[in-house]
Design a protein around this motif. Structure first.
Motif, PDB file in Angstrom:
ATOM      1  N   LYS A   3       1.137  -1.448   0.116  1.00  0.00           N
ATOM      2  CA  LYS A   3      -0.380   0.373   0.169  1.00  0.00           C
ATOM      3  C   LYS A   3       1.267   1.060   0.196  1.00  0.00           C
ATOM      4  O   LYS A   3       0.477   2.591  -0.590  1.00  0.00           O
ATOM      5  CB  LYS A   3      -1.196   0.135   0.498  1.00  0.00           C
ATOM      6  N   THR A   7       1.099   4.380  -2.792  1.00  0.00           N
ATOM      7  CA  THR A   7       0.585   5.350  -2.703  1.00  0.00           C
ATOM      8  C   THR A   7       1.898   6.350  -2.648  1.00  0.00           C
ATOM      9  O   THR A   7       1.341   7.686  -3.755  1.00  0.00           O
ATOM     10  CB  THR A   7       0.836   5.351  -1.428  1.00  0.00           C
ATOM     11  N   THR A  10       1.395   6.530  -6.886  1.00  0.00           N
ATOM     12  CA  THR A  10      -0.036   7.659  -6.605  1.00  0.00           C
ATOM     13  C   THR A  10       1.113   8.857  -7.122  1.00  0.00           C
ATOM     14  O   THR A  10       0.303   9.720  -7.493  1.00  0.00           O
ATOM     15  CB  THR A  10      -0.966   7.075  -6.304  1.00  0.00           C
TER      16      THR A  10
END
Length: 145
Positions: A3, A7, A10
């Motif tokens: 994750k 993240t 992104t």
């Protein structure tokens, strides 16, 4: 951990995209400034009523020879008589070409609803030509109502 990496990836993608989008803004800033000062002077949009000498500093030398102060004042008077008081200058589009850019603006008139102003620039970001005329699409919509 996945994750966090997702993240972070992104976030960097969004930052890069925003930089790429914003980079183009400074490219036309000087042209927009020149076009809007020219439009303000020619179309008498504000109460400051910019004079020829202030506007002509953005002209290419050939345009200065062809479009002198007398012609500038005559064009202003003609536009005021034909279109009425003009307001609400709105940037519509930018067209890039090898020889220079063209910026498209629209203003509202009291006698006719829409007036288009096209300002053509050379590679040195000097105004080389301009076109002013009625926005036939907007004017047609108002007469159809």
């Amino acid at each position: 951990m996945k994750k966090f990496i997702f993240t972070l990836t992104t976030l960097f993608s969004l930052m890069f995209a925003s930089i790429c989008i914003a980079a183009d803004g400074s490219y036309i800033d000087s042209e927009q400034k020149a076009a809007e000062i020219f439009a303000d002077g020619l179309l008498r949009l504000s109460e400051t009523d910019a004079r020829y000498n202030y506007v002509a500093k953005y002209f290419e030398d050939n345009l200065k020879k062809k479009f002198d102060e007398k012609q500038f004042d005559q064009m202003r008077d003609f536009l005021r008589n034909q279109c009425g008081k003009l307001s609400n200058l709105e940037f519509k589009a930018l067209r890039r070409e090898a020889e220079g850019d063209t910026l498209y603006y629209r203003a509202q008139g009291t006698k006719i609803p829409g007036v288009l102003l096209n300002v053509h620039f050379n590679k040195d970001k000097e105004i080389v030509q301009f076109d002013v005329g009625p926005d036939t699409e907007t004017n047609q919509k108002t007469t159809d109502k």
